[in-house]
Structure formats: C-alpha cells, structure tokens
Design an enzyme around this catalytic site. Structure first.
Site, PDB file in Angstrom:
ATOM      1  N   ASP A 144       1.090  -1.359   0.088  1.00 57.09           N
ATOM      2  CA  ASP A 144      -0.163  -0.258  -0.145  1.00 57.09           C
ATOM      3  C   ASP A 144       0.761   1.499   0.139  1.00 57.09           C
ATOM      4  OD1 ASP A 144      -2.462   1.562   0.692  1.00 57.09           O
ATOM      5  OD2 ASP A 144      -1.403   2.377   2.682  1.00 57.09           O
ATOM      6  N   ILE A 145       0.819   2.470  -0.497  1.00 59.50           N
ATOM      7  CA  ILE A 145       1.159   3.951  -0.902  1.00 59.50           C
ATOM      8  C   ILE A 145       0.454   4.754   0.527  1.00 59.50           C
ATOM      9  CG2 ILE A 145       1.447   5.547  -2.039  1.00 59.50           C
ATOM     10  CD1 ILE A 145       0.680   4.828  -4.479  1.00 59.50           C
ATOM     11  N   ASP A 146       0.348   5.118   0.770  1.00 56.97           N
ATOM     12  CA  ASP A 146      -0.943   6.041   2.088  1.00 56.97           C
ATOM     13  C   ASP A 146      -0.440   5.289   3.223  1.00 56.97           C
ATOM     14  OD1 ASP A 146      -0.874   8.779   0.420  1.00 56.97           O
ATOM     15  OD2 ASP A 146      -2.269   6.733  -0.679  1.00 56.97           O
ATOM     16  N   THR A 152      -3.168   0.050  -4.204  1.00 56.36           N
ATOM     17  CA  THR A 152      -2.712   1.421  -3.386  1.00 56.36           C
ATOM     18  C   THR A 152      -4.259   1.795  -4.107  1.00 56.36           C
ATOM     19  OG1 THR A 152      -2.527   3.781  -4.103  1.00 56.36           O
ATOM     20  CG2 THR A 152      -2.507   2.586  -5.524  1.00 56.36           C
ATOM     21  N   GLY A 153      -5.430   2.551  -3.473  1.00 58.74           N
ATOM     22  CA  GLY A 153      -6.705   2.856  -4.216  1.00 58.74           C
ATOM     23  C   GLY A 153      -6.809   4.271  -4.706  1.00 58.74           C
ATOM     24  N   LYS A 187      -8.292  -5.437  -2.856  1.00 59.37           N
ATOM     25  CA  LYS A 187      -7.551  -5.420  -2.829  1.00 59.37           C
ATOM     26  C   LYS A 187      -6.825  -6.616  -2.855  1.00 59.37           C
ATOM     27  CE  LYS A 187      -5.682  -1.078  -1.880  1.00 59.37           C
ATOM     28  NZ  LYS A 187      -4.059  -0.160  -0.964  1.00 59.37           N
ATOM     29  N   ASP A 235      -2.106  -0.207   6.011  1.00 59.11           N
ATOM     30  CA  ASP A 235      -2.550   0.621   6.878  1.00 59.11           C
ATOM     31  C   ASP A 235      -3.954   0.451   7.857  1.00 59.11           C
ATOM     32  OD1 ASP A 235      -2.308   2.187   4.926  1.00 59.11           O
ATOM     33  OD2 ASP A 235      -2.446   3.266   7.115  1.00 59.11           O
ATOM     34  N   ASN A 256      -9.357  -0.464   3.833  1.00 56.19           N
ATOM     35  CA  ASN A 256      -8.836  -1.048   2.521  1.00 56.19           C
ATOM     36  C   ASN A 256      -8.063  -2.359   2.017  1.00 56.19           C
ATOM     37  OD1 ASN A 256      -7.121   1.417   2.292  1.00 56.19           O
ATOM     38  ND2 ASN A 256      -7.426   1.384   0.665  1.00 56.19           N
TER      39      ASN A 256
END
Length: 270
Positions: A9-11, A43-44, A197, A220, A223
């Site tokens: 994931d990114i954020d 990622t979203g 995901k 984290d 999602n």
C-alpha cells in the site's frame, strides 16, 4: 518456500508522514527486485496518482505490475495494459449517487482520467483527492454523467465523525451489492463487488503463476483488509488501524520507521 511477490500500500505504508519514500526503503525494494521478487504497488489511487512513485522505485519496466483503484484495475506498468478490470455501470452510478444524497455526504466519481462531482459546494476532501492523485476535477450534474463515462470507483467524503455516522446508516443491501471500505478517515470508497485489493492480488498471482502462499502484503488501513487476509503473509504497519492488526499474520514498524523496508528485509530477502 520463499516470498515471490510483495504487494505494498502507499499512504500510511510505503510513504512516511512527510509523504516521502526513504532512501532505506528504496534500497531494500531495489534489492528485492534484483533478486527476482515482484514488487507491486497496491493502492486506492488511480494510475495517474502512482506514476511518480513507480518511476521513483524503478517499477515501470517490462514485468512490473500495479494494482490501482483499490483493486478495480490490475495493470502492466510499462504498457498500462489491463490484466483485470472491474468497473461500475451507469445504473450503479445513479444508485450510489442517490445513496450519498440520502446520507447527506458529498460524493465524487472517478474514471481513468478525471474526477467528477455533482456537489455544487465541492468538498475540500474531493479537492485534496484531485491534487493527491494528479487528476483534473470537473463539476457535472447527475444528468450530465452519461453512460459513456466508464466509472471505475466512487468515493463518499465528509469530515470523519460525520462520515462514520453516515456509514452506520448504510443499508445491508448496499454493502452486499458493492465493495465498500474506508481508505482514509474521510474517504468511504464504493466499488464493483469483484474489486478489492485482496481479489486483485489473487488475480495477479494467478496470472503470474505464483502460489498465493508465496505472496506478502503490507498495509495500514481498512481498504487493505482483504489483501492482508489473502496474502500468504499479511503484514500490518505499527500505525495500522486495529481492524487490520486483528487479521494480520505479522506486524512491522510504522511508516515513519521504515516499516516496509524492515518487513521485506526480515521475511523476503534471501
């Protein structure tokens, strides 16, 4: 049996609170890729919102893949060819838009190139999303949203406390019909039921002939739940929400402590 694919994931995961990827994390990801391990950003964000990161991590070459729109789209990064795609119909758009109005929350709609909102008083959270993912934002009334617009996902947005109150009122039929999750305290994402995901990770692993047991996922937020559950090793960041930690197999350091790098070093590198 080693890990052959790592979905990240990114954020709140890959990037720290300064929205940076640290040198240490870049070095560890480069080492993993050099060992033949697939590093996949999951990622979203839409594709335009992840291009800079893919370039920064040298994940734009042939054989590199990315999961975007919270699993609605799985793509090759060099050609942007879709490996799997699950969007929303025009009827879905009408239904989801009506639900957002009944809940009293703002809404925006995303296709592959643009963000649209029918809210005349545009939410600052919608503006934030457009800036974050580097996509143009347009006001369009509901009747201007024609059925030739290929909707990928929609996002209900509001102040966190108000959004949580609204989410509690969402009827069961709606959550049965659509894939829904919070990606941030102020974002409630609505997607095709086949899009999350976790399902995207399974689709990509099958495409690459990698057993799902030989995958790892790091995240984290809510999602990331399905991805953490689907992976052979599901890793929660120290800063992850409690729901994610409850289903994760392992926990790593926070995103401000190179948690992604630590997890890859400990569980993936040979």
């Amino acid at each position: 049996m080693g890990i052959k694919l790592v979905a990240i994931d990114i954020d709140g995961t890959l990037i720290n609170s300064k929205h940076e990827i640290t040198v240490k994390t870049k070095e560890v990801i480069a080492e993993a890729k050099a060992q033949g391990i697939k590093i996949v950003i999951a990622t979203g964000r839409p594709y335009p919102g992840v291009v800079k990161i893919l370039k920064e991590l040298n994940l734009e070459e042939q054989g590199d893949y990315v999961i975007t729109y919270n699993g609605s789209l799985v793509q090759e990064t060099d050609t942007q060819k879709a490996i799997a795609s699950h969007g929303l119909s025009h009827d879905d758009f009408i239904e989801i838009e009506a639900m957002s109005r009944s809940l009293g929350v703002n809404l925006h709609t995303i296709d592959s190139e643009k963000i649209y909102t029918a809210n005349q008083h545009i939410s600052p959270y919608t503006i934030h999303e457009a800036s974050l993912v580097n996509m143009p934002l347009y006001y369009r009334s509901v009747d201007q949203m024609t059925d030739d617009i290929e909707v990928v996902k929609m996002m209900m947005v509001a102040d966190p406390e108000f959004l949580d109150t609204a989410i509690a009122k969402v009827p069961t039929w709606f959550t049965d019909k659509y894939s829904v999750s919070k990606s941030m305290p102020f974002y409630y994402e609505v997607l095709n039921k086949q899009a999350n995901k976790g399902l995207a990770l399974i689709e990509l692993a099958e495409y690459l002939n990698i057993p799902i047991a030989e995958t790892m996922a790091i995240g984290d937020n809510e999602n990331d739940l399905e991805m953490i559950e689907a992976a052979g090793k599901g890793v929660a960041m120290a800063n992850a929400v409690s729901k994610l930690k409850a289903v994760a197999d392992l926990e790593t350091f926070s995103n401000d402590e190179d948690g992604v790098a630590e997890a890859i070093k400990k569980y993936v590198l040979k």
